[in-house]
Design an enzyme around this catalytic site. Structure first.
Site, PDB file in Angstrom:
ATOM      1  N   GLU A 227      18.317  -2.210 -25.395  1.00 32.65           N
ATOM      2  CA  GLU A 227      19.315  -3.168 -25.035  1.00 32.65           C
ATOM      3  C   GLU A 227      19.032  -4.405 -25.637  1.00 32.65           C
ATOM      4  O   GLU A 227      18.064  -5.021 -25.423  1.00 32.65           O
ATOM      5  CB  GLU A 227      18.851  -3.321 -23.319  1.00 32.65           C
ATOM      6  CG  GLU A 227      19.428  -1.893 -22.582  1.00 32.65           C
ATOM      7  CD  GLU A 227      21.076  -1.565 -22.961  1.00 32.65           C
ATOM      8  OE1 GLU A 227      21.845  -2.458 -23.234  1.00 32.65           O
ATOM      9  OE2 GLU A 227      21.257  -0.375 -22.870  1.00 32.65           O
ATOM     10  N   CYS A 261      21.026 -11.844 -20.963  1.00 30.06           N
ATOM     11  CA  CYS A 261      21.712 -11.123 -22.041  1.00 30.06           C
ATOM     12  C   CYS A 261      23.229 -10.978 -21.534  1.00 30.06           C
ATOM     13  O   CYS A 261      24.179 -10.959 -22.377  1.00 30.06           O
ATOM     14  CB  CYS A 261      21.183  -9.807 -22.384  1.00 30.06           C
ATOM     15  SG  CYS A 261      21.158  -9.028 -20.720  1.00 30.06           S
TER      16      CYS A 261
END
Ligand code: NAD
Length: 457
Positions: A227, A261
Site C-alpha cells: 500500500e 496516504c
C-alpha cells in the site's frame, strides 16, 4: 548501528535509541518466529481468538500511555492519536472474532458421499514493513489478521516509529507468548534482510520503496502486497455548500499535517471556484497549528527536517511555476518541524505539485469547467488511492464515482478515514497485490488448499 528516534515537535527529545537489527539477528529472529508460528498454528482457532481478545484488553488498558508515546514520537495531534489507539483495540477485537469464521468451503464432489473442500492454512512467518504515520493502526491491521489465522509476525517498523512498535510488542508479549510478534528495529537494510527470511510480505509506505519490496518478494517467490502513496482528489460540485465542503476538505488536507496516504491533496472545483476557494482558505487558516499534545491542535509538526524542507520547497516551486500561494508556504517558528498549512491555486495540472505526493500540509485547488474535465483532472495522476465527491445529487455522485480510478470512493466524506472492517487499497501506483483489512486480509495471510475425500471402496 544505533538508531535514534526523535520527537518532531522537540527534536532534542530523544524518544528511543536502539541498535538496528543486523542480518544475524534477523535470521535468528526468523528461526524463533518459525518455531513459534508452528506451535501457534497447531492451537485451535478458539485459543487464537482468546489471545487476540486479551491483546485488545492489554492495549485498551495502556491506551493513554500508548497514545502519549505516539504523540511524542510521531507528532500526531493527541485527539487523532487517541482515536488511532482505540482503532488498534478495535482491530484486535475484530480479528479475534474473524479467527472463528469458516476456514474453507465445500464443493460438490465426484460422487454424492465424497467431500471436496478447501481449507485455509497460515503461510508461516509474515513480514511487515510499515511507515511511521499510523504507528499503532498499520502494524496492527497487518499483524492482527496474520496472527488470527495462525502466522507468526516479524515487524520492521519505520525508524521514526520505533518506540511505539517496541511498546506494542511489550504490551502484546504476555498474551502472545514466545516469539510470535517480534520487532526488528532498523531502516532499509533491516527491511531488505527481513524480506529474505519471511513467507509473505506486507508493506505500507512510499511508491518507490513499495515497488522495490514487491520486486524482491517476487524474486523470492513469496506473496506480497504494498500500500503506497496517494494524491487524493475531492471533487466539489456546484450544488455543494462551499463552507461545509471546505471545512471537511481543510481537515482532510491538513489534519496531522497532511501526513496520511488518504489526505486530500487536490480540490477539484466544478464551475466557479471562487466561493469554495475563499471558504477553503478561511477554513485552513482557522485550523489550530501547534503542540500535538494540546487537545485543540489539528496540525502538528511534520516528521523530520527534510520533510519540512520538501513542503517549503514545493510551495516555492509551485509559486515559481505560475501558481498562486493562497496561504502558508513558510516554515513555522521554534524548534519543532512546523510548517504553515499551504494552499495553491492557478497551477497547471501538469505541475509537479499537482502530480506528485509531498506528504505534508499542502494542497492545490484546481478549477474544472464541467464534470468531464473534473474526472480528467482527478484521474490524471499516477496514483489512485481515494477519491471523494461533494454533492447533494445522488445521481451525479454515482455517475462521477463510477468514473474515478481510485480504490476507494467517498461521497460527502473526507478522503481521509479508514474503516478497518472493509477492504482497503488503491489503484494504479498506489497499490500492488491484494487488498488488506476487513475480510480481504485472510486471503493474503493464508493459502487455500483443495482436499478430496472419497468413501473407502
Ligand atoms: P518509506 O517508503 O520511506 O518507508 C516505509 C518503510 O519501508 C519503512 O519502514 C522504511 O524503513 C522501509 N524501507 C525503506 N527502504 C526500504 C528498502 N529498500 N527495503 C525494505 N524496506 C525499506 O515511507 P514513509 O516515509 O515511512 O511513509 C510515508 C509514505 O507511506 C507515503 O508515501 C504515504 O503515502 C505512504 N502511506 C501509505 C499508506 C497506504 O495504506 N496506502 C498508509 C500510510 C502511509
Amino acid at each position: 548501528m544505533a538508531l535514534q528516534s526523535r520527537s518532531p515537535q522537540r527534536p532534542d527529545d530523544l524518544v528511543v535509541e536502539v541498535e538496528e537489527a543486523g542480518p544475524g539477528e534477523i535470521a535468528e529472529a526468523a528461526e524463533r518466529a518459525r518455531a513459534a508460528g508452528a506451535a501457534w498454528a497447531a492451537t485451535s482457532a478458539l485459543e487464537r481468538s482468546a489471545a487476540l481478545a486479551a491483546g485488545a484488553d492489554a492495549l485498551a488498558a495502556a491506551a493513554g500511555e500508548l497514545t502519549d508515546l505516539a504523540v511524542r514520537e510521531v507528532g500526531k495531534p493527541v485527539t487523532e492519536a487517541a482515536a488511532e489507539t482505540a482503532r488498534g483495540v478495535g482491530i484486535l477485537r475484530y480479528y479475534a472474532q474473524q479467527a472463528l469464521d469458516p476456514d474453507g468451503e465445500t464443493y460438490p464432489g465426484p460422487e454424492p458421499a465424497a467431500l471436496l473442500l478447501t481449507r485455509r492454512r497460515p503461510r508461516g512467518v509474515a513480514g511487515l514493513i510499515t511507515p511511521w504515520n499510523f504507528p499503532v493502526a498499520i502494524p496492527l491491521w497487518k499483524a492482527a489478521p496474520a496472527l488470527a489465522f495462525g502466522n507468526a509476525v516479524l515487524l520492521k517498523p519505520s525508524p521514526e516509529a520505533t518506540a511505539v512498535a517496541l511498546r506494542l510488542a511489550e504490551l502484546l508479549a504476555p498474551v502472545l507468548l514466545g516469539d510470535l510478534f517480534q520487532v526488528l528495529p532498523g531502516g532499509a537494510g533491516t527491511g531488505k534482510a527481513m524480506l529474505e527470511e519471511v513467507d509473505c510480505l506486507s508493506f505500507t509506505g512510499s511508491v518507490a520503496v513499495g515497488r522495490q519490496v514487491a520486486v524482491a518478494a517476487t524474486e523470492r517467490g513469496i506473496p506480497s502486497q504494498a500500500e503506497m502513496g496517494g494524491l487524493n482528489a475531492s471533487l466539489v460540485l456546484p450544488d455543494a455548500d462551499p463552507e461545509r465542503a471546505a471545512a471537511v476538505i481543510a481537515a482532510a488536507a491538513m489534519g496531522y499535517a497532511g501526513q496520511k496516504c488518504t489526505a486530500t491533496s487536490r480540490a477539484v472545483v466544478v464551475g466557479d471556484p471562487g466561493p469554495f476557494t475563499e471558504a477553503l482558505v478561511e477554513a485552513v487558516r482557522g485550523l489550530a497549528v501547534g503542540d500535538p499534545a494540546d487537545k485543540a491542535t489539528v496540525v502538528g509538526p511534520v516528521i523530520t527536517e527534510p520533510a519540512r524542507r520538501r513542503v517549503v520547497e514545493a510551495a516555492a516551486e509551485a509559486a515559481g511555476a505560475g501558481g498562486r500561494l493562497l496561504t502558508g508556504g513558510a516554515a513555522g517558528e521554534g524548534a519543532g518541524w512546523f510548517v504553515a498549512p499551504t494552499l495553491v491555486d492557478g497551477l497547471d495540472p501538469g505541475a509537479r505539485l499537482a502530480q506528485e505526493e509531498v506528504f505534508g500540509p499542502i494542497a492545490v485547488v484546481l478549477a474544472a469547467a464541467d464534470e468531464d474535465e473534473a474526472v480528467r483532472l482527478a484521474n490524471g495522476v499516477r496514483y489512485g488511492l481515494v477519491g471523494s465527491v461533494f454533492t447533494g445529487d445522488l445521481d451525479r455522485a454515482l455517475r462521477l464515482a463510477a468514473r474515478l480510478d481510485t480504490g476507494m470512493i467517498r461521497v460527502n466524506a473526507p478522503t481521509s478515514g479508514v474503516d478497518y472492517l472493509a477492504p482497503f487499497g488503491g489503484e494504479k501506483d498506489s497499490s500492488f497485490g491484494p487488498r488488506e483489512q476487513g475480510k480481504a486480509a485472510r486471503d493474503f495471510y493464508t493459502s487455500s488448499r483443495t482436499i478430496t475425500v472419497l468413501p473407502r471402496r
